[in-house]
Scaffold this motif. Structure first.
Motif, PDB file in Angstrom:
ATOM      1  N   ASP A  51       1.133  -1.000 -48.249  1.00  0.00           N
ATOM      2  CA  ASP A  51       1.018   0.129 -47.326  1.00  0.00           C
ATOM      3  C   ASP A  51       2.403   0.617 -46.954  1.00  0.00           C
ATOM      4  O   ASP A  51       3.249  -0.162 -46.541  1.00  0.00           O
ATOM      5  N   MET A  52       2.611   1.912 -47.123  1.00  0.00           N
ATOM      6  CA  MET A  52       3.891   2.527 -46.768  1.00  0.00           C
ATOM      7  C   MET A  52       3.602   3.652 -45.781  1.00  0.00           C
ATOM      8  O   MET A  52       2.523   4.230 -45.808  1.00  0.00           O
ATOM      9  N   LYS A  53       4.597   3.980 -44.970  1.00  0.00           N
ATOM     10  CA  LYS A  53       4.470   5.146 -44.091  1.00  0.00           C
ATOM     11  C   LYS A  53       4.589   6.413 -44.932  1.00  0.00           C
ATOM     12  O   LYS A  53       5.527   6.558 -45.701  1.00  0.00           O
ATOM     13  N   GLY A  54       3.636   7.308 -44.802  1.00  0.00           N
ATOM     14  CA  GLY A  54       3.671   8.558 -45.561  1.00  0.00           C
ATOM     15  C   GLY A  54       4.718   9.502 -45.002  1.00  0.00           C
ATOM     16  O   GLY A  54       5.067   9.427 -43.824  1.00  0.00           O
ATOM     17  N   GLU A  55       5.220  10.393 -45.861  1.00  0.00           N
ATOM     18  CA  GLU A  55       6.237  11.353 -45.429  1.00  0.00           C
ATOM     19  C   GLU A  55       5.659  12.307 -44.390  1.00  0.00           C
ATOM     20  O   GLU A  55       6.293  12.647 -43.421  1.00  0.00           O
ATOM     21  N   SER A  56       4.412  12.745 -44.634  1.00  0.00           N
ATOM     22  CA  SER A  56       3.808  13.704 -43.704  1.00  0.00           C
ATOM     23  C   SER A  56       2.944  12.992 -42.672  1.00  0.00           C
ATOM     24  O   SER A  56       2.111  12.165 -42.993  1.00  0.00           O
ATOM     25  N   ARG A  57       3.171  13.301 -41.446  1.00  0.00           N
ATOM     26  CA  ARG A  57       2.384  12.822 -40.295  1.00  0.00           C
ATOM     27  C   ARG A  57       2.311  11.304 -40.151  1.00  0.00           C
ATOM     28  O   ARG A  57       1.453  10.800 -39.441  1.00  0.00           O
ATOM     29  N   GLY A  58       3.166  10.577 -40.817  1.00  0.00           N
ATOM     30  CA  GLY A  58       3.244   9.120 -40.626  1.00  0.00           C
ATOM     31  C   GLY A  58       1.999   8.339 -40.969  1.00  0.00           C
ATOM     32  O   GLY A  58       1.825   7.221 -40.519  1.00  0.00           O
ATOM     33  N   ARG A  59       1.094   8.930 -41.730  1.00  0.00           N
ATOM     34  CA  ARG A  59      -0.103   8.187 -42.131  1.00  0.00           C
ATOM     35  C   ARG A  59       0.238   7.171 -43.208  1.00  0.00           C
ATOM     36  O   ARG A  59       1.036   7.470 -44.100  1.00  0.00           O
TER      37      ARG A  59
END
Length: 130
Positions: free
Chosen positions: A85-93
């Motif tokens: 699991d990684m933090k997404g670039e958009s909206r931190g999802r």
């Protein structure tokens, strides 16, 4: 105060968090042969190397491993795949990324091949100088 010291002294750093023979490959930062040569150096020092990558860099790790195997430097010992699991670039999802880890070991004639390559480099250098 003593309890804190005891706690700090009892911390176990997992062998997974830092390995001296692990190379984390990126698909943008370095050229392919940087990783090939680094892997050879790690195998010289530790007898094996662990190549790991996430996402798009997986192709680079596989290519590095194949170059080392096809040229007689390495044998495949273990391949592990997983998702992280990684933090997404958009909206931190959180985003799931594919991960690969390939452990390679030295072949029986690894040292012989490394010595021959070194000799070739030295001869080339001597010829350049004359």
């Amino acid at each position: 105060m003593e309890e804190i010291t005891d706690g700090v002294n009892n911390i176990n750093i997992s062998s997974d968090s830092y390995k001296k023979n692990r190379i984390q490959v990126s698909n943008t930062k370095k050229p392919l042969f940087f990783y090939v040569n680094l892997a050879k150096r790690y195998m010289q020092q530790h007898n094996e190397v662990e190549l790991s990558a996430l996402g798009m860099a997986i192709a680079t790790v596989v290519t590095v491993a194949e170059i080392l195997k096809n040229n007689g430097f390495a044998v495949e010992k273990k391949i592990m795949t997983s998702t992280v699991d990684m933090k997404g670039e958009s909206r931190g999802r959180p985003v799931q990324k594919a991960k690969i880890e390939i452990v390679l070991g030295k072949t029986a004639n690894f040292d012989e091949l490394m010595a021959a390559a070194q000799e070739e480099r030295e001869l080339g250098y001597a010829e350049e100088q004359s």
